[in-house]
Structures are given as C-alpha cells and as structure tokens.
Design a protein around this motif. Structure first.
Motif, PDB file in Angstrom:
ATOM      1  N   VAL A 123       7.139   6.205  -3.860  1.00  0.00           N
ATOM      2  CA  VAL A 123       7.863   6.996  -4.806  1.00  0.00           C
ATOM      3  C   VAL A 123       7.066   8.220  -5.064  1.00  0.00           C
ATOM      4  O   VAL A 123       7.528   9.058  -5.759  1.00  0.00           O
ATOM      5  CB  VAL A 123       7.401   5.976  -5.962  1.00  0.00           C
ATOM      6  N   ARG A 124       5.822   8.675  -5.574  1.00  0.00           N
ATOM      7  CA  ARG A 124       5.040   9.940  -6.188  1.00  0.00           C
ATOM      8  C   ARG A 124       5.873  10.766  -5.371  1.00  0.00           C
ATOM      9  O   ARG A 124       6.474  11.803  -5.594  1.00  0.00           O
ATOM     10  CB  ARG A 124       4.780   9.962  -5.751  1.00  0.00           C
ATOM     11  N   LEU A 154       9.673  11.807  -5.659  1.00  0.00           N
ATOM     12  CA  LEU A 154      10.016  12.069  -6.828  1.00  0.00           C
ATOM     13  C   LEU A 154       9.817  13.783  -6.272  1.00  0.00           C
ATOM     14  O   LEU A 154      10.495  14.614  -7.230  1.00  0.00           O
ATOM     15  CB  LEU A 154       8.696  11.978  -7.568  1.00  0.00           C
ATOM     16  N   ALA A 184       9.826  -0.281 -16.725  1.00  0.00           N
ATOM     17  CA  ALA A 184       8.721   1.025 -17.420  1.00  0.00           C
ATOM     18  C   ALA A 184       9.423   1.940 -17.685  1.00  0.00           C
ATOM     19  O   ALA A 184       9.013   2.874 -18.594  1.00  0.00           O
ATOM     20  CB  ALA A 184       7.389   1.347 -16.241  1.00  0.00           C
ATOM     21  N   THR A 185      10.725   2.537 -17.391  1.00  0.00           N
ATOM     22  CA  THR A 185      11.557   3.814 -17.551  1.00  0.00           C
ATOM     23  C   THR A 185      12.711   3.320 -18.336  1.00  0.00           C
ATOM     24  O   THR A 185      13.267   3.833 -19.301  1.00  0.00           O
ATOM     25  CB  THR A 185      12.517   4.299 -16.216  1.00  0.00           C
ATOM     26  N   PHE A 229       3.879   1.628  -1.719  1.00  0.00           N
ATOM     27  CA  PHE A 229       4.694   2.071  -2.197  1.00  0.00           C
ATOM     28  C   PHE A 229       4.769   3.082  -3.396  1.00  0.00           C
ATOM     29  O   PHE A 229       5.484   4.205  -3.637  1.00  0.00           O
ATOM     30  CB  PHE A 229       5.696   0.413  -3.079  1.00  0.00           C
ATOM     31  N   VAL A 230       3.456   3.266  -4.435  1.00  0.00           N
ATOM     32  CA  VAL A 230       3.348   4.296  -4.826  1.00  0.00           C
ATOM     33  C   VAL A 230       3.902   5.492  -4.624  1.00  0.00           C
ATOM     34  O   VAL A 230       4.459   6.377  -4.778  1.00  0.00           O
ATOM     35  CB  VAL A 230       1.969   3.871  -5.901  1.00  0.00           C
ATOM     36  N   ALA A 282       8.226  -4.644  -7.350  1.00  0.00           N
ATOM     37  CA  ALA A 282       8.533  -2.653  -7.550  1.00  0.00           C
ATOM     38  C   ALA A 282       8.936  -2.231  -8.179  1.00  0.00           C
ATOM     39  O   ALA A 282       9.266  -1.390  -9.629  1.00  0.00           O
ATOM     40  CB  ALA A 282       7.954  -2.265  -5.976  1.00  0.00           C
ATOM     41  N   LEU A 324      10.936  10.633 -12.812  1.00  0.00           N
ATOM     42  CA  LEU A 324      10.964   9.271 -13.251  1.00  0.00           C
ATOM     43  C   LEU A 324      12.090   9.464 -14.387  1.00  0.00           C
ATOM     44  O   LEU A 324      13.792   8.416 -14.407  1.00  0.00           O
ATOM     45  CB  LEU A 324       9.963   8.144 -13.454  1.00  0.00           C
ATOM     46  N   ALA A 340       9.366  -3.535 -11.896  1.00  0.00           N
ATOM     47  CA  ALA A 340       8.779  -2.648 -13.158  1.00  0.00           C
ATOM     48  C   ALA A 340       8.920  -1.325 -12.942  1.00  0.00           C
ATOM     49  O   ALA A 340       8.209  -0.547 -14.183  1.00  0.00           O
ATOM     50  CB  ALA A 340       6.775  -3.049 -11.825  1.00  0.00           C
ATOM     51  N   LEU A 341       9.735  -0.923 -11.963  1.00  0.00           N
ATOM     52  CA  LEU A 341      10.280   0.697 -12.954  1.00  0.00           C
ATOM     53  C   LEU A 341      11.006   0.897 -13.724  1.00  0.00           C
ATOM     54  O   LEU A 341      11.262   1.215 -14.738  1.00  0.00           O
ATOM     55  CB  LEU A 341      10.785   1.588 -11.020  1.00  0.00           C
ATOM     56  N   GLU A 368       0.701  -1.225  -0.195  1.00  0.00           N
ATOM     57  CA  GLU A 368      -0.110  -0.193  -0.296  1.00  0.00           C
ATOM     58  C   GLU A 368       0.774   1.458  -0.205  1.00  0.00           C
ATOM     59  O   GLU A 368      -0.173   2.120  -1.184  1.00  0.00           O
ATOM     60  CB  GLU A 368      -0.630   0.037   1.499  1.00  0.00           C
TER      61      GLU A 368
END
Lengths: 359, 226
Positions: free
Chosen positions: A63-64, A67, A105-106, A59-60, A98, A74, A101-102, A57
C-alpha cells in the motif's frame, strides 16, 4: 466525492499475489504486485497457508509503495475496492480485513468486489475507457477456467461455462511435474511444446462427447463446460508406460499433445459460447492468457467468426489490484451503493454478484 | 491506545493509561475478519475519537489459529499505517496471564501456566512467574510461548480457556477460568503494566504461528496405472 473520475484503490489477495492498484476514472496510476510465487515452487503449486502468511507481510509495504508510485495520499481516495471472492479463504481474509481497516481509518466507502468480474474490468483501462457491446470473457489461470457473458459489467454478468474439476493452469502444473518440468507449468510446457509434435499422442478432449454437448437448441449438461482431470490422468498413463518400458519420455511430444488438447477444448467451447450468445468481442484474462498456443488458437478460431480477441498486457492478465480498482471506479461512477464493512469474504462468490450489496 | 486481539475470540479495546474506557469482545472464535473493523469503528465513534486522538495501536501477536490471528494483525498494522501511529505487539497469552495474576497471587501460585485452544488436540501455552510491587501485580514470562499436546504442559497451576479442554490429560487445571480468553482489554492492561514501569513495548508484530504450514514437498506423483 468525485464520481466522474473517482480516485479508487483496489486490493487483491485471492491467491498468491498481493496486489494494490490505484486508478483515476479509467486511468491507471499504479499497479503494485507482490507475489509469493517463489515460495510455492518447491511444492509444485500454491500452498494457501504460505500465500496467506505472505499477504500479511506484504500488505502495508505494498500500500505504501502504491501510494508513493501514484503520487496520491489515502485522504485523496474517493473509494476503496477489495476482492471478496472467489478465491482461497485464508488469503481473501487478509485483504478483506486490511481493506476494512483502511476504510475505517479513512472513512472512505468500501466496495467488496468479485474477482472474476474484476478480471474483465481490466478492459476499462484501455484507451477508450469503455467496454465494447456484446462482450464476453475467457478467464484461464491456475485457479479459474471460465467463459463469461458481460452484457453490463456492473449489473449483468453471466457464467456460460467453467471447468468442472481442475483449472487449466492447475492441469499445466500437474503435467509439468509428471514431465519433470519446472513450476509454474504453463510457461514450461509452452516452451517444451515448441519442439514437439501436437499430434504425437491422441489425448482426450474433456466434455466434448455428444451427450455432454447436445445441440444449440437442446444443449447438453456441459455444452460450454470443461474438464482437465481426465486429461492429466491420460498423460500420466503415457509417461508411466514409457517408464515401465525403460524408455525416455518424449517430453516435447507429450507437452505439445497435452497443450493441444487443452487449447483445443478451451477454444472450441469458447467459440461455441460466443456464437450462441451473441458475443462479438472476447476479452482474455488470467495468467494462462500468456500461453502462446492458447492466444494463437483462440484468436484464430474467434477470427473465423468475426470475433476480435482482446488480450491485455500480462501484468493486467495475472491477478492484480488495478483490475479491482477499475471495477470499483466504475461502480462509483454509476452511483452504486458501497458494501460497507460488515461483509465476509466468500471463497465461492458467484460471478453474478459483481459487488456485494450492503448488509 | 487502541488494542486488538484475535488469537482466540476477537476483541477490541480503547484505553488510557491502562484504564479500559470501552471494549468489544466476540463470544465465538471464528468471526474475526467480520467483527474487528466494525468494532473499531463503533468504539471510536461512541467515544467521539478519531485516529489523531490516539497515541498507539497495540495488537496481540498470538499464538492463535492462523486465519483469525492474521485478521487482527493486518487490521492493527493497517490502522497504524493509515493513522501514522506506532504499532506495538504483545504476546496474547500475556494478556490472560495479567488477568489472572491477582488470583494466582491470592492462591499462592508464584508460578503458573496459561493455556488456550490450539485446535488439533493441542494447546498453546506460556509459563509465568508473578510477584507484586508498589504498582500492582507483575508477570514475568518464563520462556517463549509453545504449542503441543496437553501432556507437555508443565505441572504448574494451569489457567485459561484451554485448561479444561482435556480433563483426562491435563490434571492441574485451576477450575473456574474456562472462559478466560486473551482479550484486547487485558492486553492493554498488561501493556500498561510494562510502560508504567518505564519499559518499552515491542514494535515487533510478527505473528506467533508456532507451527509451519502443513504443506509437504511432494515426493513422486501418484501413479495412474498399477
């Protein structure tokens, strides 16, 4: 990629802290930590499944927030680093999945990093941006109690000694429960001990007998190792004896005597390991580095041998993503190969594996 | 749409309007954290797609064993965040139910149950009603997904990878579906069955754990002396 001052995100999820750190070179831009500690209080210790659920719950949002706090996107990152072990399997798995996935994605390179070495990586974030020669590390937390030699943080880290049973912080938690003190036990016992007599009870000093220690030339099997399980049982016996006699437990004296035993053993073994392995600067890490008596005794006894002790700010001693980012940044700067996205989390990752090699 | 499911096996699928363009499925049920990201990377690369080509990410929300389920959910949520895409959640058992809907209709099973392995001698299950409209089969869940012993599974025709696990305790299994795991490909098809009928997908990606952690609040500490 900018390899002189790489912009690196570090991800940490090995226990109950979801940590996201971002560094540029050796400059710390953000250290965002979301902890599930409050959810573990009623259990008196970290419950892995509860910690793992909290990581998912947190993690995102973490990260947000990181940043935003660092003022970067990212796309601007040069690399991503993640703790792949040692730690709790289910908890590690969330951060690792996670991070992959980053990376997918990047398209950024991903480094799978050793949690214990990352604790030492904190030393890279001070003003000099370099680790001193002859560096050693003492890591003390709820999950770890280790003495390391760090000739080269990216290629040569050696385990000199470690607990063979409970971590020191775990012993604090268990003894705090015996004494009816709160969780986490470290701060509670440290506070209670201030009013107590550390010589009131002669608690055992684990693994300090001659047969375990040996000599410098002919070391015994546990010369730099520690044990706190027997100490916890000794405290239980004392508490139960007071209970059986219907007398109040002298909490301050028991806490002080227990703490003195823990601190004495850690300091003794650390000084021995340092002096016998050419360690000339000691870095302390882990949550128990906040313990006032441990800081005091380790600093004093290392000082007697001319060994300065570096203790980072507490937010960088406890588990965090900044330390992972710092180590990742150094690996990038040295041109080390990234791990890629096919590795698996390793709850028992040995300290000699600084970063997991590509498959 | 990129779909992921990690409630049983780990699987990834790329689809357009419910048509599965490519898919990846593991055989085992214990390698989610290793398999998912490389599978996403490979499917996207083979299709020549980047995140900007996608419209949404879809994740199976379980129920499933906790660690594997989380790997899929955190992967899906993180991809959605990084690519600035909406992330939708569908119960993983719905994927398997949608897969068997034609067989259930053909067999005259207007109501049926899908079961998967919940380990610890228990099963995950959800009951469904199936009918057909001009677009094809439609499944309607009858209540929430549940976990429990085989004896608790209602006496409906029973499909899915969990149906044959306890033959002595669950007698109404439909044979031939022992390898029917929820998959990302079926998840994508089930989602299309919803959106093609003008309904919205949920953006709730909360995991369907259905069980609490095993942790018990400790009573008094164990005694060291007798």
């Amino acid at each position: 990629m900018n390899t002189a001052e790489p912009l690196v995100m570090g991800i940490e999820s090995s226990c109950d802290e979801t940590g996201i750190g971002i560094v540029r070179g050796t400059e710390l831009l953000t250290n965002t930590v979301s902890s599930s500690m409050a959810e573990h209080v009623r259990f008196g210790g970290v419950i892995p499944e509860i910690a793992s659920r909290a990581h998912l719950e947190a993690f995102v949002p973490a990260v947000r927030a990181a940043l935003h706090d660092a003022g970067v996107t990212l796309d601007q990152l040069d690399a991503i680093a993640v703790t792949s072990g040692p730690g709790l399997a289910g908890a590690l798995m969330v951060g690792v999945a996670a991070a992959k996935a980053l990376a997918v994605a990047t398209g950024k390179p991903l480094y799978a990093i050793n949690h214990l070495v990352a604790h030492v990586g904190v030393g890279l974030l001070d003003d000099r941006g370099e680790l001193p020669d002859g560096l050693g590390a003492l890591l003390v937390s709820g999950g770890h109690t280790e003495i390391l030699a760090v000739p080269d943080i990216t290629s040569d880290v050696r385990l000199l000694g470690a607990t063979i049973d409970d971590a020191a912080g775990e012993a604090y938690d268990k003894v705090a429960r015996l004494l009816g003190l709160s969780y986490p036990g470290g701060p509670a016992i440290d506070k209670a001990a201030k009013d107590g007599d550390p010589t009131a009870f002669a608690f055992p000093r684990g693994l300090t007998a001659g047969k375990y220690m040996g000599s410098a030339e002919n070391p015994g099997p546990h010369r730099y190792d520690m044990s706190f399980s027997g100490l916890k049982t000794a405290v239980a016996r004392v508490v139960e004896a007071f209970d059986a006699a219907d007398q109040p437990v002298p909490v301050a004296d028991v806490a002080a005597s227990f703490q003195e035993s823990v601190v004495d053993v850690i300091a003794r073994k650390t000084v021995l390991a340092c002096t016998e392995h050419g360690i000339t600067t000691l870095l302390m890490g882990g949550g128990v580095a906040a313990n006032s008596r441990l800081r005091e005794v380790v600093t004093a006894r290392c000082g007697e041998h001319g060994i300065p002790v570096v203790i980072p700010p507490l937010s960088l001693c406890t588990d965090n993503g900044a330390m992972v980012a710092a180590l990742g940044s150094r690996l990038v700067a040295q041109g080390r190969q990234p791990t890629g996205i096919s590795f698996t989390a390793d709850p028992g990752l040995p300290v000699s594996t600084v970063s997991v090699p590509a498959a | 749409m990129l779909s992921l499911d990690s409630s049983s096996i780990a699987s990834v699928a790329l689809s357009r309007d419910g048509e599965v363009l490519s898919r990846f499925d593991t055989v085992d049920t214990r390698s989610h954290a290793e398999a998912l990201a490389p599978a996403v990377h490979d499917l996207m690369a083979e299709a020549g797609l980047t995140g900007t080509d996608l419209d949404a990410v879809l994740v199976g929300t379980g129920p499933g064993p906790f660690t594997g389920l989380r790997a899929g959910l955190v992967t899906g949520r993180t991809l959605g965040f990084a690519w600035a895409l909406p992330v939708h959640g569908v119960c993983s058992l719905d994927a398997a139910a949608f897969h068997v809907a034609p067989e259930a209709l053909a067999a005259g099973h207007a109501e049926f149950v899908v079961v998967t392995d919940a380990r610890r001698k228990e099963l995950y299950r959800r009951d469904y009603r199936v009918h057909e409209d001009e677009l094809g089969p439609v499944i309607t869940p009858l209540g929430d997904p549940r976990v429990g012993p085989p004896e608790d599974v209602p006496a409906l025709p029973c499909y899915g990878s969990g149906a044959g696990l306890y033959p002595d305790r669950l007698s109404h299994a439909v044979p031939g579906f022992s390898d029917l795991h929820p998959s990302a490909a079926d998840l994508a098809r089930a989602a299309w069955a919803i959106t093609s009928r003008g309904q919205e997908l949920s953006t709730d990606t909360s995991p369907l754990y259905l069980r609490d952690s095993d942790a018990k609040v400790p009573a008094s500490p164990k005694r060291a002396t007798r």
